[in-house]
Enzyme design. Structure first.
Site, PDB file in Angstrom:
ATOM      1  CG  HIS A   1      -1.985   1.025   1.229  1.00  9.97           C
ATOM      2  ND1 HIS A   1      -3.294   0.784   1.596  1.00  9.97           N
ATOM      3  CD2 HIS A   1      -1.954   2.342   0.915  1.00  9.97           C
ATOM      4  CE1 HIS A   1      -4.005   1.890   1.503  1.00  9.97           C
ATOM      5  NE2 HIS A   1      -3.197   2.866   1.103  1.00  9.97           N
TER       6      HIS A   1
ATOM      7  CG  HIS B   1      -1.343  15.664  -7.382  1.00 12.63           C
ATOM      8  ND1 HIS B   1      -2.608  15.388  -6.930  1.00 12.63           N
ATOM      9  CD2 HIS B   1      -0.670  14.488  -7.338  1.00 12.63           C
ATOM     10  CE1 HIS B   1      -2.699  14.087  -6.636  1.00 12.63           C
ATOM     11  NE2 HIS B   1      -1.531  13.535  -6.874  1.00 12.63           N
TER      12      HIS B   1
ATOM     13  CB  THR C   1      -4.785   9.059  -9.131  1.00 15.27           C
ATOM     14  OG1 THR C   1      -4.671   8.731  -7.741  1.00 15.27           O
ATOM     15  CG2 THR C   1      -6.225   9.156  -9.544  1.00 15.27           C
ATOM     16  N   PRO C   2      -3.885   8.052 -12.426  1.00 14.15           N
ATOM     17  CG  PRO C   2      -4.810   6.729 -14.107  1.00 14.15           C
ATOM     18  CD  PRO C   2      -4.601   6.798 -12.639  1.00 14.15           C
ATOM     19  NE  ARG C   3      -1.636  13.871 -10.799  1.00 18.28           N
ATOM     20  CZ  ARG C   3      -0.459  14.501 -10.779  1.00 18.28           C
ATOM     21  NH1 ARG C   3      -0.363  15.765 -11.109  1.00 18.28           N
ATOM     22  NH2 ARG C   3       0.633  13.851 -10.432  1.00 18.28           N
TER      23      ARG C   3
ATOM     24  N   GLY D   1      -8.557   8.225  -2.405  1.00 16.08           N
ATOM     25  CA  GLY D   1      -9.037   9.604  -2.430  1.00 16.08           C
ATOM     26  C   GLY D   1      -9.697   9.958  -1.113  1.00 16.08           C
TER      27      GLY D   1
ATOM     28  CD  GLU E   1      -8.355   6.715   4.514  1.00 17.80           C
ATOM     29  OE1 GLU E   1      -8.909   6.572   3.402  1.00 17.80           O
ATOM     30  OE2 GLU E   1      -7.274   7.307   4.668  1.00 17.80           O
TER      31      GLU E   1
ATOM     32  CG  ASP F   1      -1.643   5.442   3.301  1.00 25.80           C
ATOM     33  OD1 ASP F   1      -1.984   5.115   2.161  1.00 25.80           O
ATOM     34  OD2 ASP F   1      -2.420   6.034   4.088  1.00 25.80           O
ATOM     35  CG  ASP F   2       0.310   8.696   1.378  1.00 32.15           C
ATOM     36  OD1 ASP F   2       0.282   8.673   0.151  1.00 32.15           O
ATOM     37  OD2 ASP F   2      -0.722   8.533   2.082  1.00 32.15           O
TER      38      ASP F   2
HETATM   39  C1  ZJS Z   1      -4.845  12.268   4.276  1.00 35.88           C
HETATM   40  C2  ZJS Z   1      -4.347  10.972   4.754  1.00 35.88           C
HETATM   41  C3  ZJS Z   1      -4.453  10.700   6.204  1.00 35.88           C
HETATM   42  C4  ZJS Z   1      -3.835  10.143   3.840  1.00 35.88           C
HETATM   43  C5  ZJS Z   1      -3.764   8.724   3.950  1.00 35.88           C
HETATM   44  N1  ZJS Z   1      -4.902   8.113   3.451  1.00 35.88           N
HETATM   45  C6  ZJS Z   1      -5.304   8.141   2.164  1.00 35.88           C
HETATM   46  N2  ZJS Z   1      -6.610   7.869   1.984  1.00 35.88           N
HETATM   47  C7  ZJS Z   1      -7.153   7.913   0.755  1.00 35.88           C
HETATM   48  N3  ZJS Z   1      -6.464   8.223  -0.340  1.00 35.88           N
HETATM   49  C8  ZJS Z   1      -5.161   8.494  -0.210  1.00 35.88           C
HETATM   50  C9  ZJS Z   1      -4.518   8.457   1.050  1.00 35.88           C
HETATM   51  N4  ZJS Z   1      -3.215   8.754   0.848  1.00 35.88           N
HETATM   52  C10 ZJS Z   1      -3.056   8.970  -0.491  1.00 35.88           C
HETATM   53  N5  ZJS Z   1      -4.231   8.841  -1.122  1.00 35.88           N
HETATM   54  C11 ZJS Z   1      -4.533   9.022  -2.565  1.00 35.88           C
HETATM   55  O1  ZJS Z   1      -3.307   9.010  -3.278  1.00 35.88           O
HETATM   56  C12 ZJS Z   1      -3.145  10.236  -4.010  1.00 35.88           C
HETATM   57  C13 ZJS Z   1      -1.690  10.609  -4.062  1.00 35.88           C
HETATM   58  O2  ZJS Z   1      -0.955   9.670  -4.829  1.00 35.88           O
HETATM   59  P1  ZJS Z   1      -1.102   9.539  -6.425  1.00 35.88           P
HETATM   60  O3  ZJS Z   1      -1.213  10.904  -7.015  1.00 35.88           O
HETATM   61  O4  ZJS Z   1      -2.312   8.713  -6.706  1.00 35.88           O
HETATM   62  O5  ZJS Z   1       0.186   8.854  -6.831  1.00 35.88           O
HETATM   63  C14 ZJS Z   1      -4.013  11.221  -3.260  1.00 35.88           C
HETATM   64  O6  ZJS Z   1      -4.404  12.296  -4.073  1.00 35.88           O
HETATM   65  C15 ZJS Z   1      -5.190  10.358  -2.820  1.00 35.88           C
HETATM   66  O7  ZJS Z   1      -6.095  10.204  -3.876  1.00 35.88           O
HETATM   67 ZN    ZN Z   2      -3.898   4.814   1.122  1.00 30.30          ZN
END
Ligand code: ZJS
Ligand code: ZN
Length: 354
Positions: free
Chosen positions: A17, A67, A100-102, A175, A205, A287-288
């Site tokens: 993830h 982004h 997410t493709p943009r 998202g 979530e 996650d991130d």
């Molecule tokens: C705000 C927070 C607590 C984040 C962790 N929980 C999350 N919940 C839902 N979607 C997420 C989360 N973290 C990242 N994303 C998704 O991943 C995107 C960023 O990565 P990407 O641009 O898809 O490459 C975000 O714009 C969002 O759509």
């Molecule tokens: Zn996530």
């Protein structure tokens, strides 16, 4: 408490993830900021440091800033290769990246298709360079964008599943969980499932999504992202838990993300405790890692110190994660072999120190 950081670093790991743009490190962020000085973005706007917490809204604002910094094929290629190499350096042996493709109208040429192609190119480049990590890609649906975009994304993912030599393996639903309605996305998700794409869905979530979670669980998904509010002690329901347990649908657990995003009040109150005690498959994830200033080794260490897991239990946690990957049986076998080879050296050393 086990403060042997080296053990967690050396532990072979599986990351399932990881959002691409949330995983950008300080070093890469600095390169991006230098490329686009006119945006006046400082690094403090793209990460949440130690001890800091943010509301969910504030966290999602951070992604908007990132982004802006990552909006060309060149940026995406750099970000993806850097992220893959960083996971590899943290001893992640198998990684499922999601993004997410943009399409960006102001920058020539970036379409959703070229976005996915660029991520695939990064994966292939790392492979050609011999980086020791097997990487797959999940195409993400941002729930904010509604049913039509979701369907379009699934169709794109289907194309790439067939043309990418097995690199595109599934769909992620993510998202801002407080925006949009999961119900209208069901046809797209159902179609993805029928065409052989695996599903990893962010679910419960935030509180009060019982009905949506029930519908999503009935698809059913192949893995659940977070699932923080699924169980009855958190306002979920026993029937949701029973459904996940019966299907043995793995939970992707992101400790620091949940604590910093304040959906969970503290590490010790994290729902990992509940599911782990049930013997349910749980996979530790980041996650991130960029936004939340962490890495997978640190997340394993946090899980161990918070819940008193000894090295053999930590080993089992990382080994069982292999069962939950979306790549096929052959890849699973190769990974299991790797784990078996590495086990004696790593566990003996750790147990002596524990
Ligand atoms: C705000 C927070 C607590 C984040 C962790 N929980 C999350 N919940 C839902 N979607 C997420 C989360 N973290 C990242 N994303 C998704 O991943 C995107 C960023 O990565 P990407 O641009 O898809 O490459 C975000 O714009 C969002 O759509
Ligand atoms: Zn996530």
């Amino acid at each position: 408490m086990d403060d042997n950081a080296e053990f967690y670093k050396d532990l072979p790991k599986v990351e399932l993830h990881a959002h691409l743009n949330g995983s950008v490190s300080v070093q890469t962020m600095e390169k991006l900021i230098r490329r686009k000085p006119h945006l006046n973005i400082e690094h403090s706007m793209t990460a949440i440091g130690k001890g800091q917490r943010r509301t969910l809204d504030e966290c999602f604002e951070v992604f908007k800033v990132i982004h802006k910094l990552v909006d060309t094929e060149e940026d995406i290629l750099m970000v993806a290769t850097d992220v893959i190499k960083e996971f590899a350096a943290d001893n992640v042996k198998y990684l499922e990246l999601r993004s997410t493709p943009r399409e960006e109208n102001h920058t020539a040429g970036l379409t959703k298709k070229s976005y996915i192609e660029t991520v695939i190119e990064a994966i292939q480049q790392c492979k050609n360079e011999g980086v020791d990590i097997d990487v797959r890609f999940l195409v993400a649906i941002d729930r904010r964008n509604g049913a039509e975009v979701a369907m379009e994304t699934v169709k794109l993912a289907e194309e790439f599943m067939l043309s990418s030599g097995g690199l595109v393996v599934g769909i992620d639903l993510s998202g801002d969980p407080t925006v949009g309605d999961g119900r209208c996305l069901l046809p797209a998700l159902q179609r993805a499932r029928n065409s052989g794409l695996k599903l990893s869905l962010h679910m419960s979530e935030v509180p009060s999504q019982l009905e949506e979670s029930e519908l999503l669980l009935n698809l059913p998904p192949d893995r659940i992202g977070h699932g923080t509010f699924l169980h009855p002690e958190m306002g979920g329901s026993q029937s949701l838990v029973d459904r996940a347990v019966k299907g043995r649908i793995p939970l992707e657990i992101c400790l620091t993300s949940n604590v910093k995003g304040q959906t969970v009040p503290s590490y010790s109150q994290h729902h990992l405790r509940y599911w782990y005690q049930l013997g349910h498959p749980c996979v530790i994830c980041t996650d991130d890692k960029g936004v939340f200033c962490t890495d997978l080794s640190q997340e394993y260490q946090l899980a161990a110190s918070t819940f008193g897991l000894r090295p053999d239990a930590v080993w089992t946690l990382s080994e069982r994660a292999v069962d939950c990957i979306f790549a096929g049986d052959e890849v699973k076998q190769q990974l299991r072999q790797k784990w078996t080879e590495l086990k004696p050296g790593l566990l003996q050393g750790a147990q002596l120190q524990a």
